[in-house]
Design a protein around this motif. Structure first.
Motif, short mmCIF file in Angstrom:
data_model
loop_
_atom_site.label_atom_id
_atom_site.label_comp_id
_atom_site.label_asym_id
_atom_site.label_seq_id
_atom_site.Cartn_x
_atom_site.Cartn_y
_atom_site.Cartn_z
N UNK A 96 0.86 -1.18 0.00
CA UNK A 96 0.00 0.00 0.00
C UNK A 96 0.90 1.22 0.00
N UNK A 97 0.75 2.06 -1.02
CA UNK A 97 1.60 3.24 -1.18
C UNK A 97 0.78 4.50 -0.94
N UNK A 98 1.35 5.42 -0.15
CA UNK A 98 0.79 6.77 -0.09
C UNK A 98 1.95 7.75 0.07
N UNK A 99 1.71 9.00 -0.23
CA UNK A 99 2.73 10.04 -0.16
C UNK A 99 2.47 10.95 1.03
N UNK A 100 3.52 11.26 1.76
CA UNK A 100 3.41 12.19 2.87
C UNK A 100 3.73 13.60 2.37
N UNK A 101 2.88 14.56 2.73
CA UNK A 101 3.12 15.94 2.32
C UNK A 101 4.51 16.40 2.76
N UNK A 102 5.20 17.13 1.89
CA UNK A 102 6.55 17.58 2.24
C UNK A 102 6.54 18.66 3.31
N UNK A 103 5.39 19.26 3.59
CA UNK A 103 5.33 20.20 4.72
C UNK A 103 5.41 19.45 6.05
N UNK A 104 5.26 18.12 6.00
CA UNK A 104 5.40 17.29 7.20
C UNK A 104 6.87 17.03 7.53
N UNK A 105 7.74 17.15 6.56
CA UNK A 105 9.16 16.81 6.67
C UNK A 105 9.81 17.68 7.74
N UNK A 106 10.45 17.06 8.73
CA UNK A 106 11.01 17.84 9.84
C UNK A 106 12.19 17.12 10.46
N UNK A 107 12.86 17.81 11.36
CA UNK A 107 14.02 17.25 12.03
C UNK A 107 13.64 16.19 13.04
N UNK A 108 14.58 15.33 13.41
CA UNK A 108 14.28 14.19 14.27
C UNK A 108 13.89 14.57 15.69
N UNK A 109 14.33 15.73 16.14
CA UNK A 109 14.04 16.15 17.51
C UNK A 109 13.21 17.43 17.56
N UNK A 110 12.67 17.84 16.42
CA UNK A 110 11.81 19.01 16.41
C UNK A 110 10.48 18.68 17.10
N UNK A 111 9.83 19.72 17.64
CA UNK A 111 8.50 19.53 18.20
C UNK A 111 7.53 19.05 17.12
N UNK A 112 6.59 18.21 17.53
CA UNK A 112 5.49 17.81 16.65
C UNK A 112 4.26 18.62 17.03
N UNK A 113 3.67 19.27 16.04
CA UNK A 113 2.52 20.13 16.29
C UNK A 113 1.22 19.32 16.25
N UNK A 114 0.47 19.40 17.32
CA UNK A 114 -0.83 18.73 17.38
C UNK A 114 -1.84 19.58 16.64
N UNK A 115 -2.43 19.05 15.55
CA UNK A 115 -3.35 19.87 14.76
C UNK A 115 -4.54 20.36 15.59
N UNK A 116 -5.04 21.51 15.23
CA UNK A 116 -6.21 22.05 15.93
C UNK A 116 -7.39 21.10 15.73
N UNK A 117 -8.02 20.74 16.81
CA UNK A 117 -9.15 19.82 16.75
C UNK A 117 -8.77 18.35 16.77
N UNK A 118 -7.48 18.05 16.82
CA UNK A 118 -7.03 16.66 16.81
C UNK A 118 -7.45 15.94 18.09
N UNK A 119 -7.88 14.69 17.93
CA UNK A 119 -8.28 13.87 19.07
C UNK A 119 -7.57 12.51 19.10
N UNK A 120 -6.96 12.13 17.96
CA UNK A 120 -6.41 10.77 17.88
C UNK A 120 -5.02 10.80 17.24
N UNK A 121 -4.12 11.51 17.89
CA UNK A 121 -2.75 11.66 17.39
C UNK A 121 -1.93 10.44 17.80
N UNK A 122 -1.19 9.88 16.85
CA UNK A 122 -0.55 8.57 17.05
C UNK A 122 0.88 8.59 16.52
N UNK A 123 1.63 7.57 16.88
CA UNK A 123 3.04 7.42 16.51
C UNK A 123 3.25 6.20 15.63
#
Length: 281
Positions: A96-123
């Motif tokens: 199963x192939x999908x593409x991740x938006x390049x605006x998601x691309x970030x450093x390994x220790x950068x903060x992860x932003x919880x989207x507004x209205x998010x309820x089910x954020x996962x790793x």
């Protein structure tokens, strides 16, 4: 070799992690850890350098994504049989192939932003494959010739957006900062078997994922070949190869999701670790 990028976001410089743990500057050798730097000839040149003769980077600089912004950040879904089982989904007959938006691309220790209205954020800890030369319609026999190295990826996911809001998975996978990558790319000569790598995730000190690339449904060779028949992979592109069981949405009897202030720590054996704190978007 372990190649990395250091410095402020948007102004990273190329570097090399020396055996003594110091970061050495590669700016006089390559402009960035990009497609040119990842070519076989360039990697051979860098491998021939004496790291002690390169400028030492002082202090504790931010570590950026281990490669420059790719043209394609390709992700593979449900690629571990035990993860498919915990998700209650059938084992796929093809990747199963999908593409991740390049605006998601970030450093390994950068903060992860919880989207507004998010309820089910996962790793999702994943083995990342870094492409070293253009791959089109590559056979499995030739697949590894197109790989420069490997890295750690966190395919951060918002499950409600991904699975309950209609359409494709993209809206739950491509939010800003949802693609921590690095801390460094380890060249393939240092990874004897990409199908025998332990990988793990801890959240607030509790270990949730503790798996191995041994349980991948489709291995690295198959994935590079398969993806290249649909997407012309470019030097510097990344394939995130799927996650083992232990994601928050699979926790029984009640799922566990991320909240502001939570800290993820994850890694792949031999490829380094990442640490991210959840902050509000």
């Amino acid at each position: 070799m372990k190649l990395l990028r250091y410095g402020p976001a948007g102004a990273e410089k190329p570097g090399l992690l020396a055996n003594d743990g110091s970061v050495r500057d590669l700016s006089s050798i390559v402009r960035d850890i990009d497609g040119f730097a990842l070519s076989a000839a360039s990697l051979q040149t860098i491998a021939g350098l004496d790291p002690t003769k390169l400028p030492k980077v002082e202090g504790n600089p931010r570590i950026g994504a281990c490669v420059a912004r790719p043209m394609n950040y390709v992700c593979i879904g449900l690629n571990y049989a035990d993860h498919a089982a915990e998700a209650g989904m059938p084992v796929p007959a093809e990747p199963i192939i999908f593409l991740k938006s390049l605006s998601a691309f970030s450093g390994p220790n950068d903060d992860v932003k919880m989207p507004r209205g998010s309820r089910k954020l996962d790793w999702e800890v994943e083995l990342g494959v870094v492409i070293g030369k253009t791959a089109r319609y590559v056979t499995e026999d030739d697949a590894l010739d197109h790989v420069a190295g490997y890295c750690v990826c966190n395919d951060v996911s918002e499950r409600e957006y991904q699975l309950e809001r209609g359409g494709t998975w993209d809206k739950g996978k491509g939010c800003e900062t949802f693609g921590p990558t690095g801390p460094w790319m380890v060249t393939k000569d240092e990874v004897s078997d990409p199908q025998d790598l332990p990988l793990w995730t801890e959240v607030n000190g509790r270990r949730f994922q503790d798996g191995s690339t041994q349980t991948m449904i489709f291995g690295v060779v198959k994935l590079v070949s398969y993806v290249s028949h649909f997407i012309a992979l470019q030097p510097g592109d990344v394939i995130a190869t799927g996650t083992p069981p232990g994601v928050g949405s699979g926790v029984k009897p009640e799922p566990v999701f991320l909240n502001v202030g939570d800290v993820m720590r994850l890694g792949v054996e031999g490829l380094g670790t990442q640490t991210q704190r959840i902050v509000p978007a």
